[in-house]
Enzyme design. Structure first.
Site, PDB file in Angstrom:
ATOM      1  CG  ASN A 183      -1.848   1.128   1.329  1.00  0.00           C
ATOM      2  OD1 ASN A 183      -1.821   2.028   0.487  1.00  0.00           O
ATOM      3  ND2 ASN A 183      -2.687   1.126   2.351  1.00  0.00           N
TER       4      ASN A 183
ATOM      5  NE  ARG B 158      -6.168   1.478  -0.085  1.00  0.00           N
ATOM      6  CZ  ARG B 158      -6.217   2.610   0.554  1.00  0.00           C
ATOM      7  NH1 ARG B 158      -5.134   3.102   1.107  1.00  0.00           N
ATOM      8  NH2 ARG B 158      -7.334   3.278   0.653  1.00  0.00           N
TER       9      ARG B 158
ATOM     10  CG  HIS C 185     -13.452   2.942   3.342  1.00  0.00           C
ATOM     11  ND1 HIS C 185     -14.246   3.873   3.985  1.00  0.00           N
ATOM     12  CD2 HIS C 185     -12.186   3.268   3.640  1.00  0.00           C
ATOM     13  CE1 HIS C 185     -13.490   4.722   4.654  1.00  0.00           C
ATOM     14  NE2 HIS C 185     -12.222   4.388   4.450  1.00  0.00           N
TER      15      HIS C 185
ATOM     16  NE  ARG D 208     -11.188  11.984   5.058  1.00  0.00           N
ATOM     17  CZ  ARG D 208     -11.058  10.730   4.626  1.00  0.00           C
ATOM     18  NH1 ARG D 208     -11.862  10.253   3.717  1.00  0.00           N
ATOM     19  NH2 ARG D 208     -10.120   9.955   5.121  1.00  0.00           N
TER      20      ARG D 208
ATOM     21  CD  GLU E  26      -9.275  -1.655   4.218  1.00  0.00           C
ATOM     22  OE1 GLU E  26      -8.837  -1.440   5.368  1.00  0.00           O
ATOM     23  OE2 GLU E  26      -9.605  -0.754   3.454  1.00  0.00           O
TER      24      GLU E  26
END
Ligand code: ADP
Length: 400
Positions: free
Chosen positions: A7, A91, A180, A241, A385
Site C-alpha cells: 500500500n 492497493r 473502502h 472531513r 483489507e
C-alpha cells in the site's frame, strides 16, 4: 502461497507478507518519510521483536529494496529469499469505471490507473510509484491491482449520478465512485459466513467507521449504494472531513474567508469533522474522555457522528426494502461500544435491537451483539483489507 501486499502512499509504503490460504500474517511493516529527511522502516516479523531500520530511502525503489532485505534478513527475516514470494498485490485507490474487480497488472491496467489520476490526484500516482518500484525490484513477478472503488461499480445509475448537468459526467466522469470497497467486500463476505447464509440471500448495511468513514448497502453480495462519492469527502462527518454539507456553503465560505479552491479543500478535508466541531481531537477516545468531563462540543461531535451515520444507514435500509444485518467495522466500528450503541439507539420498533450488555466493552473480535428478538442481526466484524488483497491476488495467480 506467500503474497506481498503493498500500500504505497506519496512518502510512505505499508506492506504485509501473508499466506492467504491459511489467513496468516508472516510480517508487516511501514516505510515512512520516503524522499524526506529521517526515513525509517519499522518491520514487525510475526513472533519476533519489531525492528526499526534507519537507512537512506531516496525513493520508493530504495524503500522496496529495504523491505525485501528486511523480509529475507537472517535475524529478523521470515523468508529465505525473494523467490518465496509468489506474487504481489497492490492497493490502488481509484480505477474510475474501468474495472469492477481486481486484475493482473499489465500495460493496459497501468494506463487505466494513470487515466484516473485526475480522480485521485494524491493516491493514484503514489500507488503507481509502488507498482513500478516492485516491478523493477522483482521483474517477472505477477502483480495484481486491487481497487478501493471496484466493489462499488455494481451501483445502479440512480445511485451514482449526481443532480448536476449530465455533460459533466460525460466530460469529466463526475459521479459517485465510493471508497473502502475492499473493506466493505471483506466484511460483507465474512457476514455471510458468520450467519451461515448465501450472500445472494442477504441485505446488509456495512459500516466502515474509522478516521475516514463510509457506509455501503450490499444486496445479494453486491454493492447497491455507498456514502463516499466522487471523492472520500461525502457521507457522515469524519475525523477531520466535513462529510455531506449544503454545497452552497463552499462558495459562501470562499468569499467570506477569501479562500481559493485549495484553501476550502483544506478546510473541508483537514479542519472539519469531529475535530472541527469539537476543537478537541479527531480521535473518538479523546472525544469520549472530554465529553465525560463535561465538554459540550466534544459530546456534540459524538452526537453528530452517531446521528448522521444512523440517518444514512436508515436510507440504505429503505433503498433495499429491508435489512438482514448491520455490520460494524474499522477503528470506531470495531472498538467504540458507546458509538455503536448510539447509532442503534431508538431503532427497536424497526426490529433493530442491540444487546447492550453484549456490546459493552467488546473490542476487535467477531461478535453478534443483537438481542435474541432483534429482527436485524447486529454484527461486529473486524476488517482485514490486506488479507482480501492477498486472497484476490492468489485467486488471479492460480488461474495463470
Ligand atoms: P483509518 O481510517 O486511518 O484506517 P482506523 O480504522 O484505524 O482508521 O480508525 C482509527 C480511529 O478509530 C481512531 O481515530 C479512533 O477514533 C477510533 N478508535 C480506535 N480505537 C478506539 C477505541 N478503543 N475506542 C474508541 N475509538 C477508537
Amino acid at each position: 502461497m506467500k503474497i506481498l501486499v503493498i500500500n504505497a502512499g506519496s512518502s510512505s509504503l505499508k506492506y504485509q507478507l501473508l499466506d492467504p490460504e491459511k489467513g496468516t500474517l508472516l510480517a508487516k511493516g511501514l516505510c515512512e518519510r520516503i524522499g524526506l529527511d529521517g526515513p525509517v522502516l519499522k518491520h514487525s516479523p510475526a513472533g519476533k521483536d519489531k525492528v526499526v531500520i534507519e537507512k537512506e530511502m531516496k525513493d520508493h525503489q530504495q524503500a522496496i529494496a529495504l523491505v525485501l532485505e528486511a523480509l529475507t534478513d537472517k535475524e529478523h527475516g521470515v523468508i529465505a529469499s525473494m523467490d518465496e514470494i509468489d506474487a504481489v498485490g497492490h492497493r490502488v485507490v481509484n480505477c474510475g469505471s474501468f474495472y469492477a474487480e481486481s486484475v493482473l497488472i499489465d500495460e493496459k491496467v497501468k494506463k487505466a490507473i494513470r487515466d484516473c489520476y485526475p480522480l485521485s490526484p494524491l493516491h493514484n500516482p503514489a500507488n503507481m510509484t509502488g507498482i513500478e518500484a516492485c516491478e523493477k525490484a522483482m521483474p517477472g513477478k505477477p502483480m495484481v491491482a486491487v481497487f478501493d472503488t471496484a466493489f462499488h461499480q455494481t451501483m445502479p445509475e440512480k445511485a451514482y449520478i449526481y443532480g448536476l448537468p449530465y455533460k459533466y459526467y460525460e466530460k469529466y466522469q463526475v459521479r459517485r465512485y465510493g471508497a473502502h470497497g475492499t473493506s466493505h467486500r471483506f466484511v460483507s463476505q465474512k457476514a455471510a459466513d458468520f450467519l451461515g447464509k448465501d450472500p445472494k440471500d442477504l441485505r446488509l448495511v456495512t459500516l466502515h467507521l474509522g478516521n475516514g468513514s463510509s457506509l455501503a448497502a450490499v444486496r445479494g453480495g453486491v454493492c447497491v449504494d455507498t456514502s463516499m462519492g466522487f471523492t472520500p469527502l461525502s457521507g457522515p462527518l469524519m475525523g477531520t472531513r466535513c462529510g455531506d454539507i449544503d454545497p452552497a456553503i463552499v462558495p459562501f465560505l470562499m468569499s467570506q474567508e477569501g479562500l481559493d479552491a485549495k484553501g476550502i479543500d483544506r478546510v473541508m478535508n483537514k479542519e472539519s469533522g469531529v475535530f472541527g466541531v469539537s476543537g478537541v481531537s479527531s480521535d473518538f477516545r479523546d472525544l469520549a474522555e472530554a465529553a465525560s468531563q463535561g465538554n459540550h462540543r466534544a459530546q456534540l461531535a459524538l452526537d453528530l457522528f452517531a446521528y448522521q451515520v444512523k440517518k444514512i444507514m436508515g436510507s440504505y435500509i429503505f433503498a433495499m426494502g429491508g435489512c438482514d444485518a448491520i455490520i460494524f467495522t474499522a477503528g470506531i466500528g470495531e472498538n467504540d461500544d458507546l458509538t455503536r450503541a448510539a447509532i442503534c439507539e431508538g431503532l427497536e420498533d424497526l426490529g433493530i435491537k442491540m444487546d447492550l450488555g453484549k456490546n459493552k466493552g467488546l473490542r476487535g473480535q467477531d461478535a453478534d451483539v443483537s438481542a435474541p428478538d432483534s429482527k436485524v442481526r447486529i454484527l461486529i466484524l473486524p476488517t482485514n483489507e490486506e488479507l482480501m488483497i492477498a486472497r484476490d491476488t492468489m485467486a488471479i495467480v492460480n488461474k495463470l
